[in-house]
Design a protein around this motif. Sequence first.
Motif, PDB file in Angstrom:
ATOM      1  N   THR A  75       0.851  -1.192   0.000  1.00  0.00           N
ATOM      2  CA  THR A  75       0.000   0.000   0.000  1.00  0.00           C
ATOM      3  C   THR A  75       0.886   1.241   0.000  1.00  0.00           C
ATOM      4  N   THR A  76       0.450   2.284  -0.719  1.00  0.00           N
ATOM      5  CA  THR A  76       1.231   3.510  -0.815  1.00  0.00           C
ATOM      6  C   THR A  76       0.476   4.655  -0.167  1.00  0.00           C
ATOM      7  N   ILE A 170       4.406   5.150 -10.902  1.00  0.00           N
ATOM      8  CA  ILE A 170       3.003   4.883 -10.598  1.00  0.00           C
ATOM      9  C   ILE A 170       2.385   4.063 -11.728  1.00  0.00           C
ATOM     10  N   THR A 171       1.512   3.133 -11.386  1.00  0.00           N
ATOM     11  CA  THR A 171       0.867   2.316 -12.414  1.00  0.00           C
ATOM     12  C   THR A 171      -0.332   3.043 -12.997  1.00  0.00           C
ATOM     13  N   ASP A 173      -3.356   1.909 -13.221  1.00  0.00           N
ATOM     14  CA  ASP A 173      -4.503   1.743 -12.319  1.00  0.00           C
ATOM     15  C   ASP A 173      -4.428   2.723 -11.163  1.00  0.00           C
ATOM     16  N   GLU A 174      -3.230   2.883 -10.606  1.00  0.00           N
ATOM     17  CA  GLU A 174      -3.067   3.817  -9.485  1.00  0.00           C
ATOM     18  C   GLU A 174      -3.321   5.251  -9.926  1.00  0.00           C
ATOM     19  N   ALA A 178      -6.005   7.872  -8.453  1.00  0.00           N
ATOM     20  CA  ALA A 178      -5.551   9.186  -7.984  1.00  0.00           C
ATOM     21  C   ALA A 178      -6.417  10.298  -8.563  1.00  0.00           C
ATOM     22  N   ARG A 902      -6.851  -1.127  -6.639  1.00  0.00           N
ATOM     23  CA  ARG A 902      -5.929  -0.898  -5.533  1.00  0.00           C
ATOM     24  C   ARG A 902      -5.525   0.563  -5.512  1.00  0.00           C
ATOM     25  N   PRO A 903      -5.799   1.300  -4.433  1.00  0.00           N
ATOM     26  CA  PRO A 903      -5.587   2.736  -4.413  1.00  0.00           C
ATOM     27  C   PRO A 903      -4.129   3.125  -4.257  1.00  0.00           C
ATOM     28  N   VAL A 904      -3.871   4.365  -4.618  1.00  0.00           N
ATOM     29  CA  VAL A 904      -2.528   4.896  -4.507  1.00  0.00           C
ATOM     30  C   VAL A 904      -2.187   5.230  -3.071  1.00  0.00           C
ATOM     31  N   SER A 905      -3.123   5.915  -2.416  1.00  0.00           N
ATOM     32  CA  SER A 905      -2.769   6.437  -1.104  1.00  0.00           C
ATOM     33  C   SER A 905      -3.765   6.113  -0.028  1.00  0.00           C
TER      34      SER A 905
END
Length: 947
Positions: A75-76, A170-171, A173-174, A178, A902-905
């Motif tokens: 997780t980021t 960053i991907t 998806d991410e 975002a 899957r979220p970035v943050s």
Amino acid sequence: MSTTTTDTGVAQVRVIRRDGSVSAFSATKIHVVITKAFLAVGGDGVASASHLHPMVTELTDQVQSALLRHTRPETTLHIEQIQDQVELALMRGGHHKVARAYVLYREEHAKARKTVPAAPEFRVKKADGDLAPMDWDRTAAVVNEACADLEDVSPELVLAEVRRALYDGITADELAVALVMSARTLVETEPNYSFIAARLLLDQLRREVLTRVAGRPVEATGEQMSYSTYFPEYVRLGIALDRLDPELAEFDVNRLAAAIRPDRDAKFDFLGMQTLYDRYFLHDDGVRYELPQAFFMRVAMGLALREDDREARAIEFYELLSTFDFMCSTPTLFNSGTTRPQLSSCFLTTVDDDLKSIFQSYQNNALLAKYSGGLGNDWTPVRGMGAHIKGTNGQSQGVVPFLKVANDTAVAVNQGGRRKGAACAYLETWHIDVEEFLDLRKNTGDDRRRTHDMNTANWVPDEFLRRVEADAQWMLFSPDETPDLHDLYGLAFAERYRAYEQAADAGEIRVFKRVRAVDLWRRMLTMLFETGHPWITFKDPCNLRSPQQHVGVVHSSNLCTEITLNTSSDEVAVCNLGSVNLANHVTSAGLDAERVKRTVHTAVRMLDNVIDINFYTIPEAERSNLRHRPIGLGMMGFQDALFTLRLVPGTPEAVEFADRSMEHISYHALSASADLARERGAYETFDGSLWSQGILPIDSIALLAEARGGALDVDTSSTLDWEALRTRVRGGMRNSNTMAIAPTATISNICGVGQSIEPLFRNLYVKSNMSGDFTVLNRHLVADLKARGLWDEAMVSDLKYFDGSLAPIDRVPDDLKALYATAFEMPSEWLIEAASRRQKWIDQAQSLNLYIAAPSGRKLDNLYRLAWHKGLKTTYYLRSTAATSVEKSTLRGTDGKLNAVRPVSEPAATPTGTPTATAAPPTTLAPSAANEALVCSITDPDCEACQ
């Protein structure tokens, strides 16, 4: 663990720094930052080290818990998000000076950073692992397109928020998430950002769908596919995956594709789109292949399968759904057009007094809940504690141990993770185990005799309330000795009940107990306040006004207390639900009667089709549904309609609108069912029903009044030509029951309106459901405040501080304070009066939540007696105010979770356990530990039962 000594378990969590670099998460650094903040305010003497260290450790733990409670590996987090949580922890802890200093520190450093040269360009990781420069032009174009045609929004602000969440590598998806999150953080300042967030999520969805339909990775969102090209491919793919009914291929798919209106994708707000994304759109191993308008057309096709001109009917049904004029219930939306079309919402059962029936009921509950059914179980026939068991010559342990097993069955069957299995147990007030039944939701006592996850409801006969008002005695019996009480109601019940009292006094009955009726009533209300259960529902009005009393008895309601259908050992009652969006059927000039007529006639046809298309999991349900063909047409968006009409809630004018709007819905629902009877034939048990006698819901009030000796306070005014309709109804009805107002807990989110007949909860709050937490801001209020030059950051701050209430904000004009008063700022009695006006038109019931700001025994007593005197059939949750509510912080980006991918943050949302009562006087409005104020158990992530 102590966050100051170890970061075990969070080593894989990454933190994006402002320069784009990534480092490992460290709770120790948070501890240092908070310590410095305290020292900066108070110097070395702010507190002794022995006092400061544990206090900072506790705050650090709170921050870490908030950030990581739902994390997955890798997780980021963004550094700004961590600092936001530090600020929140300081404010929640009451350390306001330290928090203020910390805010100023952040602002000073933010200004300083503006003079620093821009960070290097970011790169995006492609599906094959290669890195490519980020296409800022494409990103800006997507954001600008999402902002098109929306007022008071800024693409630049959204893009600025996006930059905060980026890091090198960053991907795709991410990056998509975002974008969505960046728009969402601005919702509290302008409701239109919710539409931007929805459109950005739609952009991500289109890429996901195109990837699956095209069968290859699609890196950029610039590649598009029109609905006319996509829809036939979607149908073929769904059938190939064994998800869509192969019969859908027999439609003229190209004709249907041409009827799709792509522009309606822009009608969703973020809560609606996210809800659909997470729980409704079809997917293949987590990859979605269903777009919004395809979703509505799929539902419409499924409901038109048995129509003569299937394409024309499917388009008619699609129009109703895609415009949000009407919405089917969640099971119908889930399963229509699929290979397992279980489309019904509610199932009611009666459990007989033998082990075979009891354990068969567990199996039935599991099978019915598997495909999204909400359950109402009548447990009254089961003998009570101390009753004789002939087969073993022993004594019964009563109904409670069996309820415990039913509770655990509901938990085990969770509808594939889409909705938690949910059931409600009903027990009549004369049952010998009723006192233990009242305690089922308590947190204290023997946990083997508690049902923490199952709802409970009292099934109250009129005779009991007459005893309460007379301060008379009440006797409790075991149903094995008084079996006919279960099937009796009205004056027949009262007469037989008194005979059993005499028999008990004569020593002819073995198990009984005499109590003071008022004492039992007070305990019922006390438990309702303390645990939220059991709800209060009324047996006699449900039966005396039932159109089907010639073929059975209503023994309970359903999970959400709006269904009142007969049950028996060989019939499981089924109801098929959908709701008219009243907000779409009013203008500033009043109710659009013609639009109501068109909507209701089509909606009734759709609901009737459910019965024949339905996939039945048990034969008792199929037999009952085909014999009686009940449907439950309800409404939502009532409060939005009041705003449009400028009607102040809690006034005679608002009550009058409740009456007239329901009269029109009722008139056209009965008219539509009568029309269907002429086209398709009357339902099997029509002869002998109240319908066959020309007795409509408005007429059946007289039957209840007669049984009560005239002690009924119900307005019986009307405005439409009911006599002409009576003549048509006598000729036949297609459906034994036609109307029921369900909670619409989820489908109202899809349509972006207030749920059901609910008053305004707050003007600004955080709503929680299985898709996460969402900022909800009253856009009607914002429009009015803008028109008067009052909408600014200070107003946002004031709304947060005063928990979404306008009353304490001096600069808000009194007329707006009245129009936008929240549920707890108006008399509770008006909800009952409005419900009474609706109930006279409804052949079933309504999910009626009651709000009370400062509960007391006297207030609750008066309120529920009033509900009885006003002829209500049922009530639902009692909602009271919480000790704390909306987070007072003015921070952005703290409004919850997003789990589209899957979220970035932020971590993905996972359902938490159903909130349980605490030792203090509990409330169905208790907030969570985070910055949210849950509306009630109905919007808890684990309880969105009927719709």
